[in-house]
Design a protein around this motif. Sequence first.
Motif, PDB file in Angstrom:
ATOM      1  N   ALA A  45       1.220  -1.217   0.081  1.00 32.76           N
ATOM      2  CA  ALA A  45       0.032  -0.062  -0.170  1.00 32.76           C
ATOM      3  C   ALA A  45       0.494   1.456  -0.384  1.00 32.76           C
ATOM      4  O   ALA A  45       2.398   1.146   0.429  1.00 32.76           O
ATOM      5  N   VAL A  46       0.480   2.298  -0.838  1.00 36.16           N
ATOM      6  CA  VAL A  46       1.235   3.312  -0.603  1.00 36.16           C
ATOM      7  C   VAL A  46       1.051   4.199   0.597  1.00 36.16           C
ATOM      8  O   VAL A  46      -0.127   4.324   1.553  1.00 36.16           O
ATOM      9  N   ALA A  47       2.490   4.224   1.774  1.00 36.85           N
ATOM     10  CA  ALA A  47       1.749   4.998   3.685  1.00 36.85           C
ATOM     11  C   ALA A  47       2.490   6.082   3.109  1.00 36.85           C
ATOM     12  O   ALA A  47       3.629   6.419   2.651  1.00 36.85           O
ATOM     13  N   HIS A  48       1.673   7.047   3.595  1.00 38.67           N
ATOM     14  CA  HIS A  48       2.143   8.727   4.088  1.00 38.67           C
ATOM     15  C   HIS A  48       2.884   8.345   5.118  1.00 38.67           C
ATOM     16  O   HIS A  48       4.163   9.772   4.821  1.00 38.67           O
ATOM     17  N   THR A  49       2.887   7.846   6.048  1.00 39.97           N
ATOM     18  CA  THR A  49       3.998   7.610   7.031  1.00 39.97           C
ATOM     19  C   THR A  49       3.899   8.789   8.409  1.00 39.97           C
ATOM     20  O   THR A  49       4.830   9.310   9.435  1.00 39.97           O
ATOM     21  N   ASP A  50       3.318  10.328   7.669  1.00 33.78           N
ATOM     22  CA  ASP A  50       3.150  11.309   8.654  1.00 33.78           C
ATOM     23  C   ASP A  50       1.823  11.824   8.599  1.00 33.78           C
ATOM     24  O   ASP A  50       1.846  13.306   8.345  1.00 33.78           O
ATOM     25  N   VAL A  51       0.927  11.278   8.674  1.00 36.67           N
ATOM     26  CA  VAL A  51      -0.248  11.653   8.834  1.00 36.67           C
ATOM     27  C   VAL A  51      -0.896  12.114  10.326  1.00 36.67           C
ATOM     28  O   VAL A  51      -0.525  11.556  10.946  1.00 36.67           O
ATOM     29  N   ARG A  52      -1.309  13.863   9.621  1.00 38.55           N
ATOM     30  CA  ARG A  52      -1.650  14.281  11.248  1.00 38.55           C
ATOM     31  C   ARG A  52      -2.404  14.979  10.133  1.00 38.55           C
ATOM     32  O   ARG A  52      -2.676  15.576   9.644  1.00 38.55           O
ATOM     33  N   ALA A  53      -2.702  16.026  11.569  1.00 38.11           N
ATOM     34  CA  ALA A  53      -4.255  16.695  11.472  1.00 38.11           C
ATOM     35  C   ALA A  53      -3.883  18.529   9.886  1.00 38.11           C
ATOM     36  O   ALA A  53      -4.475  18.431   9.175  1.00 38.11           O
ATOM     37  N   ASP A  54      -2.168  18.874  10.540  1.00 37.77           N
ATOM     38  CA  ASP A  54      -1.622  19.647   9.539  1.00 37.77           C
ATOM     39  C   ASP A  54      -1.111  18.917   7.760  1.00 37.77           C
ATOM     40  O   ASP A  54      -0.666  19.576   6.933  1.00 37.77           O
ATOM     41  N   ASN A  55      -1.789  17.737   8.014  1.00 34.90           N
ATOM     42  CA  ASN A  55      -1.181  16.874   6.366  1.00 34.90           C
ATOM     43  C   ASN A  55      -2.732  16.855   5.809  1.00 34.90           C
ATOM     44  O   ASN A  55      -2.752  15.885   5.272  1.00 34.90           O
ATOM     45  N   LEU A  56      -3.843  17.021   6.631  1.00 39.00           N
ATOM     46  CA  LEU A  56      -5.224  16.736   5.305  1.00 39.00           C
ATOM     47  C   LEU A  56      -5.934  17.797   5.644  1.00 39.00           C
ATOM     48  O   LEU A  56      -5.909  19.114   6.155  1.00 39.00           O
ATOM     49  N   ALA A  72       6.298   9.007   1.930  1.00 36.43           N
ATOM     50  CA  ALA A  72       5.759   8.302   1.200  1.00 36.43           C
ATOM     51  C   ALA A  72       6.384   7.352   1.494  1.00 36.43           C
ATOM     52  O   ALA A  72       7.279   7.108  -0.005  1.00 36.43           O
ATOM     53  N   SER A  73       6.144   6.121   1.344  1.00 33.34           N
ATOM     54  CA  SER A  73       6.514   4.561   1.268  1.00 33.34           C
ATOM     55  C   SER A  73       6.043   3.393   1.025  1.00 33.34           C
ATOM     56  O   SER A  73       4.606   3.667   0.897  1.00 33.34           O
ATOM     57  N   ARG A  74       6.111   2.402   0.767  1.00 35.12           N
ATOM     58  CA  ARG A  74       4.848   1.211   0.271  1.00 35.12           C
ATOM     59  C   ARG A  74       4.892   0.483   2.004  1.00 35.12           C
ATOM     60  O   ARG A  74       6.083   1.060   2.742  1.00 35.12           O
ATOM     61  N   GLY A  75       3.921   0.549   2.276  1.00 29.96           N
ATOM     62  CA  GLY A  75       3.849  -0.532   3.288  1.00 29.96           C
ATOM     63  C   GLY A  75       2.481  -0.825   3.847  1.00 29.96           C
ATOM     64  O   GLY A  75       1.534  -1.070   2.869  1.00 29.96           O
ATOM     65  N   ALA A  76       2.143  -1.586   5.321  1.00 32.85           N
ATOM     66  CA  ALA A  76       0.514  -1.825   5.312  1.00 32.85           C
ATOM     67  C   ALA A  76      -0.374  -0.771   5.299  1.00 32.85           C
ATOM     68  O   ALA A  76       0.202   0.923   5.806  1.00 32.85           O
ATOM     69  N   PRO A  77      -1.952  -1.446   4.785  1.00 37.69           N
ATOM     70  CA  PRO A  77      -2.251  -0.237   4.462  1.00 37.69           C
ATOM     71  C   PRO A  77      -3.476   0.089   6.341  1.00 37.69           C
ATOM     72  O   PRO A  77      -4.078   1.161   6.099  1.00 37.69           O
ATOM     73  N   TRP A  78      -2.202  -0.637   7.396  1.00 38.06           N
ATOM     74  CA  TRP A  78      -3.190   0.574   8.107  1.00 38.06           C
ATOM     75  C   TRP A  78      -2.421   1.236   8.827  1.00 38.06           C
ATOM     76  O   TRP A  78      -2.169   1.275   9.868  1.00 38.06           O
ATOM     77  N   PHE A  79      -1.414   1.656   8.698  1.00 40.57           N
ATOM     78  CA  PHE A  79       0.255   1.824   8.894  1.00 40.57           C
ATOM     79  C   PHE A  79      -0.591   3.491   9.479  1.00 40.57           C
ATOM     80  O   PHE A  79      -0.470   3.967  10.787  1.00 40.57           O
ATOM     81  N   ASP A  80      -1.112   4.246   8.415  1.00 42.19           N
ATOM     82  CA  ASP A  80      -1.900   5.264   8.989  1.00 42.19           C
ATOM     83  C   ASP A  80      -2.472   5.377   9.744  1.00 42.19           C
ATOM     84  O   ASP A  80      -2.562   6.752  10.386  1.00 42.19           O
ATOM     85  N   ALA A  81      -3.478   4.553   9.222  1.00 41.43           N
ATOM     86  CA  ALA A  81      -4.383   4.859  10.308  1.00 41.43           C
ATOM     87  C   ALA A  81      -4.733   5.505  11.965  1.00 41.43           C
ATOM     88  O   ALA A  81      -4.306   5.747  12.850  1.00 41.43           O
ATOM     89  N   ALA A  82      -3.534   4.001  11.768  1.00 40.65           N
ATOM     90  CA  ALA A  82      -2.549   3.291  13.491  1.00 40.65           C
ATOM     91  C   ALA A  82      -2.117   5.005  13.795  1.00 40.65           C
ATOM     92  O   ALA A  82      -2.512   5.124  14.758  1.00 40.65           O
ATOM     93  N   SER A  83      -0.904   5.410  13.259  1.00 46.10           N
ATOM     94  CA  SER A  83      -0.461   6.485  13.061  1.00 46.10           C
ATOM     95  C   SER A  83      -1.130   7.611  13.381  1.00 46.10           C
ATOM     96  O   SER A  83      -0.974   8.776  14.492  1.00 46.10           O
ATOM     97  N   LEU A  84      -2.124   7.682  13.107  1.00 42.32           N
ATOM     98  CA  LEU A  84      -3.054   8.653  13.672  1.00 42.32           C
ATOM     99  C   LEU A  84      -3.947   8.711  14.567  1.00 42.32           C
ATOM    100  O   LEU A  84      -4.323  10.112  14.764  1.00 42.32           O
TER     101      LEU A  84
END
Length: 160
Positions: A45-56, A72-84
């Motif tokens: 999956a495409v992972a943003h890896t820095d999802v936070r309010a100021d990036n939305l 951005a990188s390839r990664g688990a599809p759930w990473f961004d949701a968990a990090s948010l």
Amino acid sequence: MAGEFGCWARLDADPPEHLDPWVTARLDRLHELSRRTVDRLRGDAVAHTDVRADNLLVQPDGRVRVIDWPWASRGAPWFDAASLLIDVRAVGEVDLAAQLPRIEALGATREDVLAVVAGLGGFLLDAARRPPVPGLPTLRAFQRSRGEAAVALLRELWPD
């Protein structure tokens, strides 16, 4: 993320002056949890890896656009949701009971979510104690606030 998820070892070797005693008592376990999940972060999956309010950006119709993609990188599809979850907790309460099933539906286990919060929490607390960055006077305070939010989530999720 292997380097970022290894920061609990640095905090253990050189603890900050005001490290939460709850964290201090679990440094080894936090490090182990963070490290053993690194392999689960792999994916296509495409992972943003820095999802936070100021990036939305929320559009008038309610759709959300994610901006600022330098990590951005390839990664688990759930990473961004968990990090948010960390950013959401930093600005208020988050209803984990409602969010965890949604993240699990993307393929994460509860341990994966806990490990992402732990891994990023260690990274943020470690980064917050570095010297200020020229031109970014609020960065270290921001990192500290997000690290503390991660600890608050860990306290809630930790399976003691």
